[in-house]
Design a protein around this motif. Structure first.
Motif, PDB file in Angstrom:
ATOM      1  N   ALA A 129       0.845  -1.197   0.000  1.00  0.00           N
ATOM      2  CA  ALA A 129       0.000   0.000   0.000  1.00  0.00           C
ATOM      3  C   ALA A 129       0.877   1.243   0.000  1.00  0.00           C
ATOM      4  N   VAL A 130       0.448   2.238  -0.760  1.00  0.00           N
ATOM      5  CA  VAL A 130       1.151   3.509  -0.832  1.00  0.00           C
ATOM      6  C   VAL A 130       0.182   4.613  -0.424  1.00  0.00           C
ATOM      7  N   ALA A 131       0.625   5.470   0.490  1.00  0.00           N
ATOM      8  CA  ALA A 131      -0.220   6.577   0.944  1.00  0.00           C
ATOM      9  C   ALA A 131      -0.221   7.697  -0.078  1.00  0.00           C
ATOM     10  N   ALA A 132      -1.395   8.189  -0.404  1.00  0.00           N
ATOM     11  CA  ALA A 132      -1.517   9.321  -1.320  1.00  0.00           C
ATOM     12  C   ALA A 132      -1.118  10.608  -0.613  1.00  0.00           C
ATOM     13  N   PRO A 133      -0.835  11.671  -1.364  1.00  0.00           N
ATOM     14  CA  PRO A 133      -0.576  12.962  -0.724  1.00  0.00           C
ATOM     15  C   PRO A 133      -1.757  13.376   0.143  1.00  0.00           C
ATOM     16  N   PRO A 134      -1.507  14.073   1.227  1.00  0.00           N
ATOM     17  CA  PRO A 134      -2.606  14.463   2.117  1.00  0.00           C
ATOM     18  C   PRO A 134      -3.638  15.308   1.387  1.00  0.00           C
ATOM     19  N   PRO A 135      -4.935  15.032   1.599  1.00  0.00           N
ATOM     20  CA  PRO A 135      -5.979  15.772   0.897  1.00  0.00           C
ATOM     21  C   PRO A 135      -6.255  17.150   1.481  1.00  0.00           C
ATOM     22  N   GLY A 136      -5.694  17.431   2.627  1.00  0.00           N
ATOM     23  CA  GLY A 136      -5.937  18.715   3.277  1.00  0.00           C
ATOM     24  C   GLY A 136      -5.062  18.836   4.503  1.00  0.00           C
ATOM     25  N   PRO A 137      -5.166  19.921   5.245  1.00  0.00           N
ATOM     26  CA  PRO A 137      -4.348  20.110   6.441  1.00  0.00           C
ATOM     27  C   PRO A 137      -4.765  19.142   7.548  1.00  0.00           C
ATOM     28  N   PRO A 138      -3.849  18.801   8.447  1.00  0.00           N
ATOM     29  CA  PRO A 138      -4.180  17.879   9.535  1.00  0.00           C
ATOM     30  C   PRO A 138      -5.342  18.362  10.393  1.00  0.00           C
ATOM     31  N   ARG A 139      -5.542  19.656  10.449  1.00  0.00           N
ATOM     32  CA  ARG A 139      -6.635  20.198  11.262  1.00  0.00           C
ATOM     33  C   ARG A 139      -7.971  19.611  10.854  1.00  0.00           C
ATOM     34  N   THR A 140      -8.137  19.358   9.558  1.00  0.00           N
ATOM     35  CA  THR A 140      -9.422  18.840   9.068  1.00  0.00           C
ATOM     36  C   THR A 140      -9.366  17.357   8.719  1.00  0.00           C
ATOM     37  N   THR A 141      -8.154  16.807   8.549  1.00  0.00           N
ATOM     38  CA  THR A 141      -8.054  15.402   8.127  1.00  0.00           C
ATOM     39  C   THR A 141      -7.527  14.470   9.209  1.00  0.00           C
ATOM     40  N   ALA A 142      -6.901  15.017  10.256  1.00  0.00           N
ATOM     41  CA  ALA A 142      -6.239  14.197  11.278  1.00  0.00           C
ATOM     42  C   ALA A 142      -5.261  13.217  10.643  1.00  0.00           C
ATOM     43  N   PHE A 143      -4.612  13.664   9.556  1.00  0.00           N
ATOM     44  CA  PHE A 143      -3.595  12.909   8.837  1.00  0.00           C
ATOM     45  C   PHE A 143      -4.152  11.714   8.059  1.00  0.00           C
ATOM     46  N   VAL A 144      -5.455  11.623   7.909  1.00  0.00           N
ATOM     47  CA  VAL A 144      -6.050  10.535   7.128  1.00  0.00           C
ATOM     48  C   VAL A 144      -5.885  10.832   5.638  1.00  0.00           C
ATOM     49  N   THR A 145      -5.468   9.823   4.896  1.00  0.00           N
ATOM     50  CA  THR A 145      -5.307   9.970   3.453  1.00  0.00           C
ATOM     51  C   THR A 145      -5.673   8.664   2.764  1.00  0.00           C
ATOM     52  N   ALA A 146      -5.901   8.734   1.460  1.00  0.00           N
ATOM     53  CA  ALA A 146      -6.251   7.545   0.690  1.00  0.00           C
ATOM     54  C   ALA A 146      -5.042   6.638   0.524  1.00  0.00           C
ATOM     55  N   LEU A 147      -5.317   5.354   0.337  1.00  0.00           N
ATOM     56  CA  LEU A 147      -4.276   4.358   0.110  1.00  0.00           C
ATOM     57  C   LEU A 147      -4.435   3.762  -1.277  1.00  0.00           C
ATOM     58  N   ASP A 148      -3.325   3.631  -1.962  1.00  0.00           N
ATOM     59  CA  ASP A 148      -3.302   2.909  -3.236  1.00  0.00           C
ATOM     60  C   ASP A 148      -2.792   1.505  -2.936  1.00  0.00           C
ATOM     61  N   VAL A 149      -3.710   0.554  -2.898  1.00  0.00           N
ATOM     62  CA  VAL A 149      -3.374  -0.813  -2.516  1.00  0.00           C
ATOM     63  C   VAL A 149      -3.128  -1.641  -3.767  1.00  0.00           C
ATOM     64  N   GLY A 150      -1.950  -2.281  -3.816  1.00  0.00           N
ATOM     65  CA  GLY A 150      -1.588  -3.105  -4.960  1.00  0.00           C
ATOM     66  C   GLY A 150      -2.342  -4.416  -4.975  1.00  0.00           C
ATOM     67  N   PRO A 151      -2.037  -5.288  -5.929  1.00  0.00           N
ATOM     68  CA  PRO A 151      -2.720  -6.589  -6.020  1.00  0.00           C
ATOM     69  C   PRO A 151      -2.600  -7.367  -4.717  1.00  0.00           C
ATOM     70  N   LEU A 152      -3.707  -7.933  -4.286  1.00  0.00           N
ATOM     71  CA  LEU A 152      -3.745  -8.703  -3.049  1.00  0.00           C
ATOM     72  C   LEU A 152      -3.427 -10.158  -3.345  1.00  0.00           C
ATOM     73  N   ASP A 153      -2.654 -10.780  -2.458  1.00  0.00           N
ATOM     74  CA  ASP A 153      -2.368 -12.200  -2.646  1.00  0.00           C
ATOM     75  C   ASP A 153      -3.626 -13.012  -2.390  1.00  0.00           C
ATOM     76  N   ARG A 154      -3.629 -14.221  -2.858  1.00  0.00           N
ATOM     77  CA  ARG A 154      -4.834 -15.048  -2.776  1.00  0.00           C
ATOM     78  C   ARG A 154      -4.893 -15.879  -1.500  1.00  0.00           C
ATOM     79  N   ASP A 155      -3.732 -16.211  -0.937  1.00  0.00           N
ATOM     80  CA  ASP A 155      -3.740 -17.137   0.193  1.00  0.00           C
ATOM     81  C   ASP A 155      -3.503 -16.480   1.539  1.00  0.00           C
ATOM     82  N   GLY A 156      -3.295 -15.157   1.542  1.00  0.00           N
ATOM     83  CA  GLY A 156      -3.072 -14.474   2.824  1.00  0.00           C
ATOM     84  C   GLY A 156      -1.673 -14.615   3.352  1.00  0.00           C
ATOM     85  N   GLY A 157      -0.787 -15.274   2.613  1.00  0.00           N
ATOM     86  CA  GLY A 157       0.564 -15.467   3.128  1.00  0.00           C
ATOM     87  C   GLY A 157       1.446 -14.276   2.899  1.00  0.00           C
ATOM     88  N   GLY A 158       1.358 -13.668   1.723  1.00  0.00           N
ATOM     89  CA  GLY A 158       2.194 -12.517   1.417  1.00  0.00           C
ATOM     90  C   GLY A 158       3.656 -12.872   1.307  1.00  0.00           C
TER      91      GLY A 158
END
Length: 321
Positions: A129-158
């Motif tokens: 997973a890669v964190a996207a640039p912050p969508p706004g200042p921490p005052r309004t987002t509390a540092f929450v940002t979108a994640l770009d999640v790559g292909p997920l493995d099928r068996d949970g092993g990773g």
């Protein structure tokens, strides 16, 4: 089964509490919000001094208890840093932390840190997973940002090995310990407030209605404390129902947070929403923990579907209704 934390873990938590206080206490989250670029630098020296990154929560039961105590201390000061997520990191050198995700638009409070993340779904599938640039200042987002999640493995092993279901359980339990620390502090602040504030010529704490509200909130908080210890033991023991216990803990923690913060804000009055009050910061920075990866209703729905008609094993297996 011993649900009491070891004395070593409890002492480690107390030392962490004092270390965060010495480093700035309530100012740590305030400075991080004011200067987001310093977010990591504000807490990194303290965590290194405490040996946080030497802990092995996956491989050592004592280290897992210490990690939980550390998360609780961080929650007490509303530390604006994904400590629980970093402590839950999978084995292997390719990642700095673990994020539990759900839904088509995953998010996490990891903006601006430049760390490498592994995402895990509640059914145990993992991917980078890669964190996207912050969508706004921490005052309004509390540092929450979108994640770009790559292909997920099928068996949970990773790539890092291990059990994806166990990843999800650990990734849910440790943030609940952070939230527990926030509930501890909210209750502490509220007790202090009603002892010093007077109404009709006497302290608020002497009013029966206030006592009832504080008692109800403390019952909720102490219930989460017991469930947090049980869920941690369930993860330690590698129980097959560890994810069930983690979801049950999260549900209880979210319900308790609603009660505790509602009571705290009610008894503080308007000042509880002002930056002069630590309660305001606690309440605001509890929101990512309470909403991600699942909010209250979604957590309840997921737990209901997860356990079906078999129910939770809990402390007393084999009991009938």
């Amino acid at each position: 089964m011993n649900l009491e934390p070891s004395e070593a873990a409890a002492e480690y938590g107390r030392q962490a509490l004092r270390a965060f206080e010495a480093a700035g206490g309530d100012r740590l989250v305030q400075d991080a919000e004011r200067e987001p670029a310093r977010r990591h630098d504000l807490v990194a020296p303290v965590l290194e001094e405490l040996g946080a990154w030497d802990l092995d929560p996956r491989g050592d039961a004592d280290d897992l208890e210490a990690a939980a105590a550390l998360c609780r201390s961080a929650g007490h000061w509303a530390l604006a840093y994904p400590l629980a997520e970093r402590l839950a990191r999978p084995a292997g050198p390719g990642t700095d932390g673990l994020l539990v995700v759900d839904g088509p638009a995953p998010q996490a409070p990891v903006a601006g840190l430049g760390l490498r993340w592994t995402a895990v779904t509640l059914d145990g599938r993992r991917g980078a997973a890669v964190a996207a640039p912050p969508p706004g200042p921490p005052r309004t987002t509390a540092f929450v940002t979108a994640l770009d999640v790559g292909p997920l493995d099928r068996d949970g092993g990773g790539d890092g090995g291990g059990d994806g279901g166990g990843d999800a359980a650990l990734g849910l339990v440790l943030p609940c310990w952070t939230l527990l620390g926030m509930l501890d502090r909210a209750m502490e602040l509220t007790r202090s407030h009603v002892l010093v504030r007077h109404q009709f010529g006497r302290p608020l704490a002497e009013q029966q209605g206030v006592q009832f509200q504080l008692t109800d909130a403390e019952v909720e908080r102490s219930g989460v404390e017991a469930l947090a210890a049980y869920a941690l033991w369930s993860v330690q023991a590698g129980l097959p129902e560890a994810l069930d216990d983690a979801l049950a803990l999260r549900l209880a923690a979210l319900e308790a947070a609603d009660t505790v913060f509602r009571t705290a804000h009610l008894l503080h009055g308007a000042i509880g929403f002002c930056d002069e009050s630590p309660l305001s910061w606690l309440s605001r920075y509890s929101q990512p923990l309470r909403r991600l990866p699942l909010g209250l209703s979604a957590t309840r729905d997921r737990l209901t579907r997860q356990i079906g008609r078999r129910g939770l094993t809990g402390l007393f297996p084999g009991a009938t209704a």
